[in-house]
Design a protein around this motif. Structure first.
Motif, short mmCIF file in Angstrom:
data_model
loop_
_atom_site.label_atom_id
_atom_site.label_comp_id
_atom_site.label_asym_id
_atom_site.label_seq_id
_atom_site.Cartn_x
_atom_site.Cartn_y
_atom_site.Cartn_z
N GLU A 177 -7.01 5.70 10.95
CA GLU A 177 -5.79 4.93 10.75
C GLU A 177 -6.02 3.77 9.78
N LYS A 178 -7.17 3.16 9.86
CA LYS A 178 -7.52 2.09 8.92
C LYS A 178 -7.49 2.62 7.48
N ALA A 179 -8.05 3.80 7.27
CA ALA A 179 -8.08 4.38 5.93
C ALA A 179 -6.68 4.71 5.44
N ILE A 180 -5.83 5.21 6.32
CA ILE A 180 -4.46 5.53 5.94
C ILE A 180 -3.70 4.27 5.55
N ARG A 181 -3.88 3.22 6.34
CA ARG A 181 -3.22 1.95 6.02
C ARG A 181 -3.64 1.44 4.64
N GLU A 182 -4.92 1.55 4.35
CA GLU A 182 -5.43 0.98 3.11
C GLU A 182 -5.10 1.84 1.89
N SER A 183 -4.86 3.13 2.11
CA SER A 183 -4.62 4.03 0.97
C SER A 183 -3.14 4.24 0.67
N PRO A 185 0.36 2.74 -0.21
CA PRO A 185 0.97 1.49 -0.66
C PRO A 185 2.30 1.18 0.01
N HIS A 186 2.82 2.13 0.79
CA HIS A 186 4.11 1.92 1.45
C HIS A 186 3.95 1.55 2.93
N ILE A 187 2.71 1.28 3.34
CA ILE A 187 2.46 0.78 4.69
C ILE A 187 2.04 -0.68 4.59
N TYR A 188 2.82 -1.54 5.22
CA TYR A 188 2.55 -2.98 5.25
C TYR A 188 2.28 -3.38 6.69
N TYR A 189 1.61 -4.50 6.88
CA TYR A 189 1.32 -4.90 8.25
C TYR A 189 0.94 -6.37 8.35
N GLN A 190 1.26 -6.95 9.52
CA GLN A 190 0.74 -8.23 9.97
C GLN A 190 0.29 -8.01 11.41
N ASP A 191 -1.00 -8.04 11.61
CA ASP A 191 -1.55 -7.66 12.90
C ASP A 191 -1.54 -8.82 13.90
N ALA A 192 -1.82 -8.48 15.15
CA ALA A 192 -1.76 -9.47 16.23
C ALA A 192 -2.75 -10.61 16.01
N ASP A 193 -3.91 -10.32 15.42
CA ASP A 193 -4.91 -11.38 15.25
C ASP A 193 -4.47 -12.44 14.25
#
Length: 296
Positions: A177-183, A185-193
C-alpha cells in the motif's frame, strides 16, 4: 429491516414521518454486508443498530434541523449471494437514489460496500468526482487473502476506476500500500501521525482534486476511545470533533454528493456507541445542509 411491530425501521422514526424518496434530500440506505472482515465481526448488525439508536436523536442537531429537508429510509440491500452480485445490488439501490435526486447516506456493513456505492455513481454517468476517506487503514491492497473484493482492497478498486482519493487518519498499512500511495499521483493523504498530534481541524484539498466529493467514513478512523465498536481498532485515531471539523472543511470548499458510515460493529449492552454512530450520521447531514445552501 423490520421493527418489533413488523414495520420497516426508519431513521429518526420517533420524530419524523417517512418522506417519499423523490421529495427527500437524504436517502438512508442500510447495507448489512459482512464477508471479508479480518479481525472482529459484527458489521452486518451495524445498520440496524444505527437506525434503532437514531430514534433517540433530537431533530435539532445543535445548529440546524436537517430532517426538515426530508429523510427517506430505503429497504436494506439483500446481501446474500456472491460478492460480485452484492456489489451490483448495492449499485442498483444507490442508483435509484441518485435517479430520484436524493443524496445517498449509506450505512454499512464492511467497507467493501463503498465500492458498490461508487459503482452506482459511475453507472449513473457521474465520473467527475473524488473520494475522501477517513480510516485507520489504507485499504489499497490489490487483494487480501486472495480476494480482490475484500474490505482491505476497496480503495484500490476505487482508484483503479480512475477516481482521485484523499485519505485522512491512516495509521496502518503495508509495504504494498505504501508503494501504491507513492506511485499514484491521484492518491493524496494526511495521516494520523500528522493530524492527531497537531490537532488539525481543517484541510484544503489540492486544486486538482474534483469539485464533487463522496465522503466515506470507516468508524475505525476515529480513535478507539471514541469508537471501540469496530472490528479492527487502531490507537492514535481522530477525535469526535476533529472528525466533524475535517468533514465540514471539505464540505465548505467542495460539493458533497453523498457519504457513508462503514465498519460499525455494535457492542452488546453498550448502546452509547450505537447512538454515537447515529449522531455522527445525522451531524454529517446537518453539515451538508448548512454548507450546500439546502436550508429550508
Amino acid at each position: 429491516m423490520i421493527d418489533k411491530q413488523g414495520q420497516p425501521t426508519i431513521f429518526l422514526a420517533s420524530e419524523i414521518e417517512q418522506c417519499p424518496l423523490a421529495e427527500a434530500a437524504f436517502a438512508v440506505l442500510p447495507v448489512p454486508y459482512e464477508k471479508t472482515v479480518s479481525y472482529g465481526s459484527g458489521t452486518a448488525r451495524g445498520p440496524e443498530a444505527i437506525l434503532v439508536a437514531s430514534e433517540q436523536l433530537e431533530t435539532w442537531d445543535g445548529h440546524s434541523n436537517p430532517s426538515s429537508l426530508g429523510i427517506h429510509t430505503c429497504m436494506a440491500v439483500d446481501c446474500s449471494g456472491q460478492a460480485e452480485d452484492v456489489i451490483e445490488s448495492i449499485a442498483m439501490a444507490v442508483k435509484q437514489i441518485l435517479d430520484a435526486g436524493s443524496m445517498p447516506v449509506v450505512l454499512g456493513g464492511e467497507h467493501t460496500v463503498t465500492y458498490g456505492v461508487i459503482k452506482a455513481y459511475l453507472d449513473a454517468g457521474v465520473t467527475d468526482f473524488g473520494v475522501v476517506q477517513i480510516d485507520a487503514h489504507a485499504d489499497l491492497r490489490d487483494a487480501y487473502e486472495g480476494d480482490p473484493l475484500s474490505h482491505a482492497s476497496v480503495m484500490k478498486r476505487i482508484v483503479d476506476e480512475g477516481i482521485p482519493l484523499y485519505q485522512l487518519g491512516i495509521r496502518a498499512y503495508c509495504g504494498e500500500e505504501k508503494a501504491i500511495r507513492e506511485s499514484n499521483p491521484h492518491i493524496y493523504y494526511q495521516d494520523a501521525d500528522e493530524l492527531v498530534p497537531q490537532a488539525i481541524q481543517s484541510i484544503q484539498l489540492p486544486d486538482a482534486f474534483p469539485e464533487k466529493v463522496f465522503f466515506t467514513v470507516d468508524i475505525d478512523g476515529l480513535d478507539p476511545s471514541v469508537f471501540p465498536s469496530t472490528g479492527t481498532p487502531v490507537p492514535g485515531g481522530l477525535g469526535w470533533y476533529q472528525t466533524l471539523n475535517l468533514f465540514e472543511s471539505v464540505a465548505r470548499h467542495r460539493q458533497i454528493i453523498g457519504f457513508d458510515i462503514m465498519e460499525f460493529s455494535p457492542l452488546q449492552n453498550l448502546h452509547a456507541y450505537d447512538f454515537a454512530a447515529a449522531l455522527l450520521s445525522y451531524k454529517m447531514m446537518g453539515i451538508v445542509q448548512r454548507t450546500s445552501n439546502m436550508m429550508s
